[in-house]
Design a protein around this motif. Structure first.
Motif, mmCIF file in Angstrom:
data_model
loop_
_atom_site.group_PDB
_atom_site.id
_atom_site.type_symbol
_atom_site.label_atom_id
_atom_site.label_comp_id
_atom_site.label_asym_id
_atom_site.label_seq_id
_atom_site.Cartn_x
_atom_site.Cartn_y
_atom_site.Cartn_z
ATOM 1 N N ALA A 36 0.824 -1.209 0.000
ATOM 2 C CA ALA A 36 0.000 0.000 0.000
ATOM 3 C C ALA A 36 0.862 1.265 0.000
ATOM 4 N N ALA A 37 1.938 1.255 0.789
ATOM 5 C CA ALA A 37 2.829 2.417 0.828
ATOM 6 C C ALA A 37 3.508 2.625 -0.522
ATOM 7 N N SER A 38 3.921 1.542 -1.169
ATOM 8 C CA SER A 38 4.556 1.652 -2.484
ATOM 9 C C SER A 38 3.575 2.184 -3.523
ATOM 10 N N LEU A 39 2.325 1.721 -3.457
ATOM 11 C CA LEU A 39 1.305 2.197 -4.389
ATOM 12 C C LEU A 39 1.051 3.689 -4.195
ATOM 13 N N ALA A 40 1.045 4.146 -2.952
ATOM 14 C CA ALA A 40 0.846 5.572 -2.675
ATOM 15 C C ALA A 40 1.941 6.410 -3.312
ATOM 16 N N CYS A 41 3.171 5.922 -3.231
ATOM 17 C CA CYS A 41 4.294 6.649 -3.818
ATOM 18 C C CYS A 41 4.165 6.731 -5.336
ATOM 19 N N LEU A 42 3.804 5.626 -5.967
ATOM 20 C CA LEU A 42 3.641 5.614 -7.424
ATOM 21 C C LEU A 42 2.454 6.461 -7.860
ATOM 22 N N LEU A 43 1.414 6.489 -7.057
ATOM 23 C CA LEU A 43 0.266 7.347 -7.354
ATOM 24 C C LEU A 43 0.698 8.803 -7.356
ATOM 25 N N CYS A 44 1.532 9.166 -6.404
ATOM 26 C CA CYS A 44 2.047 10.533 -6.319
ATOM 27 C C CYS A 44 2.935 10.856 -7.527
ATOM 28 N N ILE A 45 3.759 9.898 -7.948
ATOM 29 C CA ILE A 45 4.623 10.109 -9.109
ATOM 30 C C ILE A 45 3.787 10.307 -10.369
ATOM 31 N N GLN A 46 2.703 9.576 -10.494
ATOM 32 C CA GLN A 46 1.826 9.714 -11.653
ATOM 33 C C GLN A 46 1.110 11.062 -11.660
ATOM 34 N N LEU A 47 0.612 11.490 -10.501
ATOM 35 C CA LEU A 47 -0.144 12.741 -10.431
ATOM 36 C C LEU A 47 0.761 13.963 -10.547
ATOM 37 N N GLY A 48 2.012 13.821 -10.101
ATOM 38 C CA GLY A 48 2.932 14.946 -10.184
ATOM 39 C C GLY A 48 2.732 15.951 -9.079
ATOM 40 N N SER A 49 3.404 17.076 -9.222
ATOM 41 C CA SER A 49 3.396 18.095 -8.170
ATOM 42 C C SER A 49 2.233 19.054 -8.385
ATOM 43 N N GLY A 50 1.054 18.662 -7.961
ATOM 44 C CA GLY A 50 -0.137 19.494 -8.135
ATOM 45 C C GLY A 50 -1.066 19.354 -6.947
ATOM 46 N N LEU A 51 -2.215 19.970 -7.034
ATOM 47 C CA LEU A 51 -3.178 19.941 -5.943
ATOM 48 C C LEU A 51 -3.703 18.537 -5.683
ATOM 49 N N GLU A 52 -3.808 17.733 -6.748
ATOM 50 C CA GLU A 52 -4.323 16.381 -6.581
ATOM 51 C C GLU A 52 -3.428 15.545 -5.677
ATOM 52 N N SER A 53 -2.120 15.578 -5.928
ATOM 53 C CA SER A 53 -1.188 14.816 -5.096
ATOM 54 C C SER A 53 -1.090 15.414 -3.700
ATOM 55 N N GLU A 54 -1.231 16.729 -3.593
ATOM 56 C CA GLU A 54 -1.192 17.366 -2.280
ATOM 57 C C GLU A 54 -2.363 16.906 -1.418
ATOM 58 N N GLU A 55 -3.551 16.828 -2.014
ATOM 59 C CA GLU A 55 -4.727 16.370 -1.271
ATOM 60 C C GLU A 55 -4.567 14.919 -0.835
ATOM 61 N N MET A 56 -4.025 14.083 -1.729
ATOM 62 C CA MET A 56 -3.798 12.682 -1.384
ATOM 63 C C MET A 56 -2.798 12.553 -0.232
ATOM 64 N N PHE A 57 -1.727 13.333 -0.302
ATOM 65 C CA PHE A 57 -0.674 13.228 0.705
ATOM 66 C C PHE A 57 -1.151 13.721 2.074
ATOM 67 N N LYS A 58 -2.021 14.707 2.099
ATOM 68 C CA LYS A 58 -2.565 15.181 3.374
ATOM 69 C C LYS A 58 -3.300 14.066 4.104
ATOM 70 N N THR A 59 -3.942 13.199 3.337
ATOM 71 C CA THR A 59 -4.664 12.080 3.937
ATOM 72 C C THR A 59 -3.723 11.012 4.457
ATOM 73 N N LEU A 60 -2.666 10.727 3.706
ATOM 74 C CA LEU A 60 -1.804 9.586 4.019
ATOM 75 C C LEU A 60 -0.609 9.917 4.909
ATOM 76 N N LYS A 61 -0.197 11.175 4.945
ATOM 77 C CA LYS A 61 0.996 11.526 5.726
ATOM 78 C C LYS A 61 0.879 11.152 7.207
ATOM 79 N N PRO A 62 -0.233 11.449 7.885
ATOM 80 C CA PRO A 62 -0.318 11.042 9.302
ATOM 81 C C PRO A 62 -0.224 9.530 9.477
ATOM 82 N N VAL A 63 -0.756 8.770 8.539
ATOM 83 C CA VAL A 63 -0.697 7.311 8.640
ATOM 84 C C VAL A 63 0.743 6.831 8.453
#
Length: 429
Positions: free
Chosen positions: A124-151
């Protein structure tokens, strides 16, 4: 750095799920991707268009099934689905597909991280990283990371959690922070979390070493490399502070039993020196002489209590690290992909390239060709699309390649033999 955030409007080649070639994403694959992304060319090809669309729809149908399986009751089914999605994101550009489903995928990742164990959390952690790489540096990846960073941080700091899950969370937290973190102060806070862990491997004030198990040493190695990755985007004042704080202690890690920890520490030292000299070219480190002596010993290590492969790997790395510390030098490496090439000419670029390659794997060349975010990180510009006529003109036959390789091998052998000839006057060199 962190990059400015904006809603991405990418489309085109990102809209189609394209297969990754087994031959390191050849230019034929890239041309195929560009033709599939062009609706005009698709309309002109008649029957082939129908086949391509059918294959794409079938592939997306399978991906939807994997996404649904990430909430299955069976842990094995969830883990297999996460692995399949990870493979797809590592070898294909699926920007449009995942953009529409990013919240669903993020919720599945969060659920697997919280309720799963060991391998499932790692996947799951590896998939999150690849999802971020696909989305790039934008609001979409920022919103995803806000959810997963505390976990991520919760698992990383949990001493009862699986070590492999903690390792994966450390690496993913580092890469996701590099891509999606909007505030540099939050980056520094994440680096502080990493420091709380890998500094436990430091030598104590009385000169003794902490009792660290081999498994924990592997965790500290992953954490140190994630910390070094974020170090590449720190401001100059923070680099100077971290240099003064860690340089007296990092050389102690060069004495660890784990060869990977020794190499990670050596590369981090080289990176710190490169960044510090970038801020002040005249800066000098007080303990430079004993440090160079340690690095030289590792670069020429012939001790039998280390494995032969470990010694060979260690000597290769520490020769470069020693040059970086003594002379500020870096051996440039050329990465070729398709019709392009990229130069790894600094420890900063090497740390970034190694971090992305760890997750993307054999799909790295393909992502260098087609992933806009990764191309932006390495300053490669927009993706280069090559038409079929140019491809045919550039291709050479197998016989021509054989002749070229034979000529290069002969020239290299002659040069080496001349250099090794003891009768040659040393003064000539």
């Amino acid at each position: 750095m962190p990059r400015s955030k904006k809603r991405s409007s990418r489309g085109g080649a990102h809209g189609a799920a394209q297969p990754f070639s087994d031959e390191d994403a050849s230019i034929e694959t890239l041309s195929h991707c560009s033709s599939l992304s062009d609706s005009t060319s698709l309309a002109d090809e008649g029957g082939e268009t129908t086949e391509d669309r059918a294959a794409q729809e079938d592939f997306q149908y399978k991906l939807k099934g994997y996404i649904d399986s990430t909430v299955d009751k069976s842990a094995k089914t969830r883990q297999a689905a996460l692995g399949a999605l990870r493979t797809a994101l590592a070898t294909k550009i699926l920007y449009e597909f995942i953009l529409e489903r990013r919240m669903t995928i993020t919720d599945s990742i969060e659920r697997c991280l919280k309720k799963g164990k060991g391998e499932e959390q790692k996947a799951a952690a590896s998939l999150a990283c690849l999802l971020c790489i696909q989305l790039g540096s934008g609001l979409e990846s920022e919103e995803m990371f806000k959810t997963l960073k505390p976990v991520f941080k919760s698992i990383l700091s949990d001493g009862t959690a699986s070590l492999q899950a903690r390792q994966a969370c450390a690496t993913s937290l580092g890469i996701c922070s590099l891509i999606a973190e909007n505030d540099i102060l939050d980056v520094y806070a994440t680096m502080g979390c990493f420091e709380n862990l890998f500094t436990k491997s430091y030598t104590r004030q009385d000169g003794s070493r902490a009792a660290v198990s081999p498994q924990t040493s592997v965790l500290h190695t992953h954490v140190l490399l994630a910390w070094a990755l974020l170090l590449t985007i720190c401001y100059g004042t923070e680099v100077k502070r971290l240099f003064n704080k860690h340089m007296p202690e990092l050389p102690g890690l060069l004495e660890c039993e784990d060869v990977n920890m020794r190499i990670a520490a050596g590369e981090t030292i080289a990176l710190l020196f490169e960044l510090a000299r970038g801020q002040d070219a005249e800066s000098e480190h007080e303990g430079l002489d004993p440090l160079c002596a340690k690095l030289n010993a590792l670069a020429t290590d012939c001790s039998k209590h280390h494995a032969k492969t470990d010694r060979r790997k260690q000597r290769s790395v520490f020769r470069d690290v020693l040059k970086a510390v003594e002379e500020g030098d870096f051996p440039t490496e050329t990465i070729r992909f398709g019709t392009e090439c990229m130069y790894i000419d600094s420890w900063v670029r090497k740390r970034m390239y190694d971090a992305f390659r760890e997750f993307v794997g054999s799909g790295m060349n393909y992502h260098l060709q087609a992933n806009e975010f990764i191309r932006d990180v390495f300053e490669l510009g927009p993706p280069v699309m090559v038409d079929s006529a140019t491809l045919k003109a550039m291709k050479i036959s197998r016989f021509e390649r054989h002749l070229y390789n034979a000529a290069v091998f002969k020239a290299r052998t002659k040069a080496r033999n001349k250099f090794r000839d003891k009768r040659v006057d040393v003064g000539e060199f």
